[in-house]
Design a protein around this motif. Sequence first.
Motif, mmCIF file in Angstrom:
data_model
loop_
_atom_site.group_PDB
_atom_site.id
_atom_site.type_symbol
_atom_site.label_atom_id
_atom_site.label_comp_id
_atom_site.label_asym_id
_atom_site.label_seq_id
_atom_site.Cartn_x
_atom_site.Cartn_y
_atom_site.Cartn_z
ATOM 1 N N UNK A 65 0.813 -1.220 0.000
ATOM 2 C CA UNK A 65 0.000 0.000 0.000
ATOM 3 C C UNK A 65 0.844 1.268 0.000
ATOM 4 N N UNK A 66 2.104 1.153 0.314
ATOM 5 C CA UNK A 66 2.996 2.311 0.336
ATOM 6 C C UNK A 66 3.661 2.548 -1.020
ATOM 7 N N UNK A 67 4.118 1.461 -1.665
ATOM 8 C CA UNK A 67 4.915 1.640 -2.883
ATOM 9 C C UNK A 67 4.392 0.877 -4.101
ATOM 10 N N UNK A 68 3.228 0.267 -4.003
ATOM 11 C CA UNK A 68 2.640 -0.394 -5.162
ATOM 12 C C UNK A 68 3.171 -1.789 -5.415
ATOM 13 N N UNK A 69 3.235 -2.191 -6.694
ATOM 14 C CA UNK A 69 3.672 -3.548 -7.041
ATOM 15 C C UNK A 69 5.102 -3.818 -6.582
ATOM 16 N N UNK A 70 5.339 -5.046 -6.126
ATOM 17 C CA UNK A 70 6.666 -5.457 -5.675
ATOM 18 C C UNK A 70 6.964 -6.828 -6.228
ATOM 19 N N UNK A 71 8.225 -7.085 -6.453
ATOM 20 C CA UNK A 71 8.663 -8.433 -6.779
ATOM 21 C C UNK A 71 10.102 -8.586 -6.336
ATOM 22 N N UNK A 72 10.515 -9.823 -6.259
ATOM 23 C CA UNK A 72 11.872 -10.106 -5.806
ATOM 24 C C UNK A 72 12.043 -11.582 -5.538
ATOM 25 N N UNK A 73 12.961 -11.899 -4.639
ATOM 26 C CA UNK A 73 13.230 -13.287 -4.297
ATOM 27 C C UNK A 73 13.020 -13.500 -2.803
ATOM 28 N N UNK A 74 12.755 -14.739 -2.452
ATOM 29 C CA UNK A 74 12.649 -15.132 -1.056
ATOM 30 C C UNK A 74 13.363 -16.471 -0.880
ATOM 31 N N UNK A 75 13.791 -16.713 0.342
ATOM 32 C CA UNK A 75 14.418 -17.989 0.675
ATOM 33 C C UNK A 75 14.391 -18.153 2.184
ATOM 34 N N UNK A 76 14.649 -19.352 2.634
ATOM 35 C CA UNK A 76 14.792 -19.615 4.059
ATOM 36 C C UNK A 76 16.268 -19.874 4.322
ATOM 37 N N UNK A 77 16.808 -19.187 5.315
ATOM 38 C CA UNK A 77 18.201 -19.348 5.710
ATOM 39 C C UNK A 77 18.222 -19.717 7.189
ATOM 40 N N UNK A 78 18.525 -20.961 7.480
ATOM 41 C CA UNK A 78 18.443 -21.416 8.879
ATOM 42 C C UNK A 78 16.995 -21.354 9.324
ATOM 43 N N UNK A 79 16.728 -20.583 10.357
ATOM 44 C CA UNK A 79 15.366 -20.400 10.861
ATOM 45 C C UNK A 79 14.854 -18.990 10.577
ATOM 46 N N UNK A 80 15.275 -18.434 9.446
ATOM 47 C CA UNK A 80 14.857 -17.075 9.084
ATOM 48 C C UNK A 80 14.272 -17.047 7.685
ATOM 49 N N UNK A 81 13.285 -16.185 7.503
ATOM 50 C CA UNK A 81 12.703 -15.900 6.190
ATOM 51 C C UNK A 81 13.481 -14.723 5.628
ATOM 52 N N UNK A 82 14.047 -14.894 4.440
ATOM 53 C CA UNK A 82 14.822 -13.824 3.808
ATOM 54 C C UNK A 82 14.108 -13.376 2.539
#
Length: 135
Positions: A65-82
Amino acid sequence: MKLWTLAWAAGLGLLSSVAVAGEWMSGEQIEKLVSGNTTYGKHEFKGFTSYSYNRPDGTFVGRNSESGPRKGTWRVDGNKMCRHPEGRPKEFCQEVKDNGDGTYNRYKQPKNLAMPKKHVFTWTKVVPGNPENLE
Protein backbone atom coordinates in the motif's frame (compact mmCIF):
# COMPACT_ATOMS: atom_id res chain seq x y z
CA MET A 1 -13.00 -26.61 47.78
CA LYS A 2 -13.99 -28.57 44.66
CA LEU A 3 -14.98 -25.35 42.90
CA TRP A 4 -11.60 -23.76 43.67
CA THR A 5 -9.77 -26.86 42.45
CA LEU A 6 -11.74 -26.84 39.19
CA ALA A 7 -11.06 -23.12 38.70
CA TRP A 8 -7.34 -23.69 39.38
CA ALA A 9 -7.20 -26.62 36.94
CA ALA A 10 -9.04 -24.62 34.26
CA GLY A 11 -6.61 -21.72 34.77
CA LEU A 12 -3.67 -24.09 34.51
CA GLY A 13 -5.07 -25.47 31.26
CA LEU A 14 -5.49 -21.93 29.92
CA LEU A 15 -1.93 -21.05 30.85
CA SER A 16 -0.55 -24.13 29.18
CA SER A 17 -2.42 -23.37 25.95
CA VAL A 18 -1.10 -19.81 25.98
CA ALA A 19 2.43 -21.14 26.38
CA VAL A 20 2.09 -23.02 23.08
CA ALA A 21 1.29 -19.80 21.20
CA GLY A 22 4.22 -17.59 20.34
CA GLU A 23 6.59 -20.35 19.31
CA TRP A 24 9.57 -19.55 17.09
CA MET A 25 9.27 -21.34 13.77
CA SER A 26 11.93 -23.56 12.25
CA GLY A 27 13.13 -23.00 8.72
CA GLU A 28 11.20 -26.08 7.59
CA GLN A 29 7.98 -24.71 9.14
CA ILE A 30 8.51 -21.29 7.53
CA GLU A 31 9.08 -22.83 4.10
CA LYS A 32 5.99 -25.03 4.42
CA LEU A 33 3.92 -22.01 5.50
CA VAL A 34 4.89 -19.59 2.71
CA SER A 35 5.97 -21.63 -0.32
CA GLY A 36 3.21 -21.53 -2.93
CA ASN A 37 1.02 -19.37 -0.68
CA THR A 38 0.02 -15.72 -0.33
CA THR A 39 0.89 -13.83 2.85
CA TYR A 40 -1.10 -10.75 3.88
CA GLY A 41 0.16 -8.38 6.50
CA LYS A 42 1.08 -5.02 7.93
CA HIS A 43 4.28 -3.25 8.87
CA GLU A 44 4.26 -2.47 12.59
CA PHE A 45 6.10 0.88 12.36
CA LYS A 46 5.50 2.22 8.86
CA GLY A 47 1.81 1.28 8.88
CA PHE A 48 1.56 0.00 5.30
CA THR A 49 -0.21 -3.21 4.35
CA SER A 50 0.91 -5.70 1.74
CA TYR A 51 0.37 -9.10 0.26
CA SER A 52 2.79 -11.36 -1.58
CA TYR A 53 2.48 -14.59 -3.49
CA ASN A 54 5.58 -16.61 -2.62
CA ARG A 55 6.24 -18.87 -5.58
CA PRO A 56 7.79 -22.28 -4.89
CA ASP A 57 10.72 -21.30 -7.18
CA GLY A 58 11.93 -18.68 -4.66
CA THR A 59 10.48 -15.58 -6.32
CA PHE A 60 7.63 -13.42 -5.05
CA VAL A 61 5.21 -10.92 -6.51
CA GLY A 62 3.01 -8.65 -4.46
CA ARG A 63 1.48 -5.32 -3.72
CA ASN A 64 2.36 -2.85 -1.01
CA SER A 65 0.00 0.00 0.00
CA GLU A 66 3.00 2.31 0.34
CA SER A 67 4.91 1.64 -2.88
CA GLY A 68 2.64 -0.39 -5.16
CA PRO A 69 3.67 -3.55 -7.04
CA ARG A 70 6.67 -5.46 -5.68
CA LYS A 71 8.66 -8.43 -6.78
CA GLY A 72 11.87 -10.11 -5.81
CA THR A 73 13.23 -13.29 -4.30
CA TRP A 74 12.65 -15.13 -1.06
CA ARG A 75 14.42 -17.99 0.68
CA VAL A 76 14.79 -19.62 4.06
CA ASP A 77 18.20 -19.35 5.71
CA GLY A 78 18.44 -21.42 8.88
CA ASN A 79 15.37 -20.40 10.86
CA LYS A 80 14.86 -17.07 9.08
CA MET A 81 12.70 -15.90 6.19
CA CYS A 82 14.82 -13.82 3.81
CA ARG A 83 13.46 -11.49 1.15
CA HIS A 84 15.24 -9.38 -1.45
CA PRO A 85 12.80 -6.99 -3.15
CA GLU A 86 13.95 -5.62 -6.49
CA GLY A 87 15.45 -2.18 -6.07
CA ARG A 88 16.77 -2.79 -2.55
CA PRO A 89 20.53 -3.02 -2.14
CA LYS A 90 20.43 -6.25 -0.11
CA GLU A 91 18.15 -8.90 1.28
CA PHE A 92 16.76 -8.83 4.80
CA CYS A 93 16.21 -11.89 7.00
CA GLN A 94 13.78 -12.19 9.89
CA GLU A 95 12.78 -14.81 12.41
CA VAL A 96 9.11 -15.79 12.46
CA LYS A 97 6.94 -16.46 15.49
CA ASP A 98 3.67 -18.42 15.20
CA ASN A 99 1.08 -16.62 17.34
CA GLY A 100 -1.14 -19.70 17.43
CA ASP A 101 -4.16 -17.87 15.99
CA GLY A 102 -3.36 -17.88 12.26
CA THR A 103 -1.14 -14.78 12.49
CA TYR A 104 2.65 -14.68 12.46
CA ASN A 105 5.10 -12.03 13.64
CA ARG A 106 8.40 -11.34 11.89
CA TYR A 107 11.29 -10.09 13.99
CA LYS A 108 14.57 -8.50 13.04
CA GLN A 109 17.72 -8.62 15.12
CA PRO A 110 19.10 -5.15 15.89
CA LYS A 111 22.72 -4.46 14.96
CA ASN A 112 23.49 -4.34 18.68
CA LEU A 113 23.06 -8.03 19.55
CA ALA A 114 22.52 -7.13 23.21
CA MET A 115 19.20 -5.51 22.27
CA PRO A 116 16.04 -7.64 22.01
CA LYS A 117 14.61 -8.70 18.67
CA LYS A 118 12.21 -6.16 17.22
CA HIS A 119 8.72 -7.12 15.98
CA VAL A 120 8.54 -5.36 12.61
CA PHE A 121 5.85 -7.09 10.55
CA THR A 122 2.74 -9.20 11.12
CA TRP A 123 1.32 -11.68 8.65
CA THR A 124 -2.38 -11.30 9.41
CA LYS A 125 -3.27 -14.33 7.29
CA VAL A 126 -1.74 -16.87 4.94
CA VAL A 127 -3.90 -18.16 2.09
CA PRO A 128 -3.13 -21.18 -0.13
CA GLY A 129 -2.11 -20.43 -3.69
CA ASN A 130 -2.36 -17.12 -5.53
CA PRO A 131 -5.91 -15.78 -4.91
CA GLU A 132 -4.93 -12.26 -6.06
CA ASN A 133 -3.78 -13.67 -9.42
CA LEU A 134 -0.44 -11.90 -9.12
CA GLU A 135 1.85 -12.27 -12.14
